[in-house]
Design a protein around this motif. Structure first.
Motif, PDB file in Angstrom:
ATOM      1  N   LEU A   6      -7.979   1.297  -6.882  1.00 48.44           N
ATOM      2  CA  LEU A   6      -6.504   1.697  -7.006  1.00 48.44           C
ATOM      3  C   LEU A   6      -6.374   2.997  -6.052  1.00 48.44           C
ATOM      4  CD1 LEU A   6      -3.583   1.362  -8.693  1.00 48.44           C
ATOM      5  CD2 LEU A   6      -4.533   2.819 -10.422  1.00 48.44           C
ATOM      6  N   TYR A   7      -7.524   3.865  -6.212  1.00 42.47           N
ATOM      7  CA  TYR A   7      -7.161   5.140  -5.397  1.00 42.47           C
ATOM      8  C   TYR A   7      -7.930   5.204  -3.918  1.00 42.47           C
ATOM      9  CZ  TYR A   7      -6.264   6.406 -10.273  1.00 42.47           C
ATOM     10  OH  TYR A   7      -5.603   6.304 -11.506  1.00 42.47           O
ATOM     11  N   ASP A   8      -7.291   6.075  -3.145  1.00 36.62           N
ATOM     12  CA  ASP A   8      -7.911   6.286  -1.917  1.00 36.62           C
ATOM     13  C   ASP A   8      -8.169   7.772  -1.752  1.00 36.62           C
ATOM     14  OD1 ASP A   8      -9.004   5.767   0.540  1.00 36.62           O
ATOM     15  OD2 ASP A   8      -7.119   5.829   1.531  1.00 36.62           O
TER      16      ASP A   8
ATOM     17  N   THR B  73      -2.968   3.295  -3.751  1.00 33.57           N
ATOM     18  CA  THR B  73      -2.641   2.578  -3.001  1.00 33.57           C
ATOM     19  C   THR B  73      -1.992   0.828  -3.316  1.00 33.57           C
ATOM     20  OG1 THR B  73      -4.777   1.594  -2.738  1.00 33.57           O
ATOM     21  CG2 THR B  73      -4.517   3.244  -1.397  1.00 33.57           C
ATOM     22  N   GLU B  74      -2.004   0.600  -4.400  1.00 38.29           N
ATOM     23  CA  GLU B  74      -1.242  -0.556  -4.880  1.00 38.29           C
ATOM     24  C   GLU B  74      -0.070  -0.316  -5.371  1.00 38.29           C
ATOM     25  OE1 GLU B  74      -4.469  -2.130  -7.596  1.00 38.29           O
ATOM     26  OE2 GLU B  74      -5.829  -2.322  -5.864  1.00 38.29           O
ATOM     27  N   ARG B  75       0.734  -1.272  -5.857  1.00 38.47           N
ATOM     28  CA  ARG B  75       1.901  -1.372  -6.570  1.00 38.47           C
ATOM     29  C   ARG B  75       2.851  -0.227  -5.922  1.00 38.47           C
ATOM     30  NH1 ARG B  75       1.956  -1.245 -12.572  1.00 38.47           N
ATOM     31  NH2 ARG B  75       1.108   0.880 -12.131  1.00 38.47           N
ATOM     32  N   LYS B  76       3.232   0.483  -6.795  1.00 37.94           N
ATOM     33  CA  LYS B  76       3.801   2.045  -6.350  1.00 37.94           C
ATOM     34  C   LYS B  76       2.872   2.742  -5.567  1.00 37.94           C
ATOM     35  CE  LYS B  76       7.317   2.055  -9.842  1.00 37.94           C
ATOM     36  NZ  LYS B  76       8.093   2.768 -10.657  1.00 37.94           N
ATOM     37  N   LYS B  77       3.229   3.377  -4.588  1.00 36.56           N
ATOM     38  CA  LYS B  77       2.615   4.479  -4.035  1.00 36.56           C
ATOM     39  C   LYS B  77       2.733   5.686  -4.373  1.00 36.56           C
ATOM     40  CE  LYS B  77       1.755   1.723   0.150  1.00 36.56           C
ATOM     41  NZ  LYS B  77       0.666   1.053  -0.129  1.00 36.56           N
TER      42      LYS B  77
END
Length: 135
Positions: A51-53, A69-73
């Motif tokens: 989920l994180y970058d 990085t997924e769904r809502k940014k």
């Protein structure tokens, strides 16, 4: 929580923690660790969850910046500060990318999720101001 704060929570695109936040869920958490260990734990959380970058990490400054990085940014800044020997504060700031200028509490939930993970991984210490006074 007063009505104004509840409304602000849902109609804002930003949430952050601090020592004296009126919402107890957004108050700084203190852990019985060194700052280096706090940065290491947060880095592993961000690296091991798809989920994180991670954008940047500085153990010298005790800051990590990452995005969801997924769904809502959302953009996350985690700050790790050693306040005294074996007592380290971890704070989060989360800003959601949205053209509406509000996220319906998403940034607040991200902070709760991050604290839930760190509370499981690290020994939590109560804040001195939150401890009951001796009689």
């Amino acid at each position: 929580m007063p009505l104004r704060q509840t409304i602000a929570r849902y109609f804002s695109d930003h949430a952050e923690t601090n020592d004296s936040h009126t919402d107890p869920l957004l108050q700084t958490h203190y852990y019985k660790i060194t700052a280096d260990k706090g940065v290491t734990i947060l880095e592993s959380l961000f690296r091991n969850d798809p989920l994180y970058d991670i954008h940047a990490s500085s153990s010298d400054r005790g800051e990590i910046s990452a995005t969801i990085t997924e769904r809502k940014k959302a953009f996350i800044v985690a700050t790790v500060t050693m306040v005294k020997p074996l007592q380290t504060a971890i704070d989060f700031s989360v800003t959601t990318e949205s053209f509406l200028r509000f996220d319906l509490g998403f940034s607040h939930k991200v902070i709760q999720r991050l604290y839930a993970h760190t509370d499981k991984e690290l020994p939590l210490v109560k804040n001195i101001e939150q401890q009951p006074a001796h009689r």
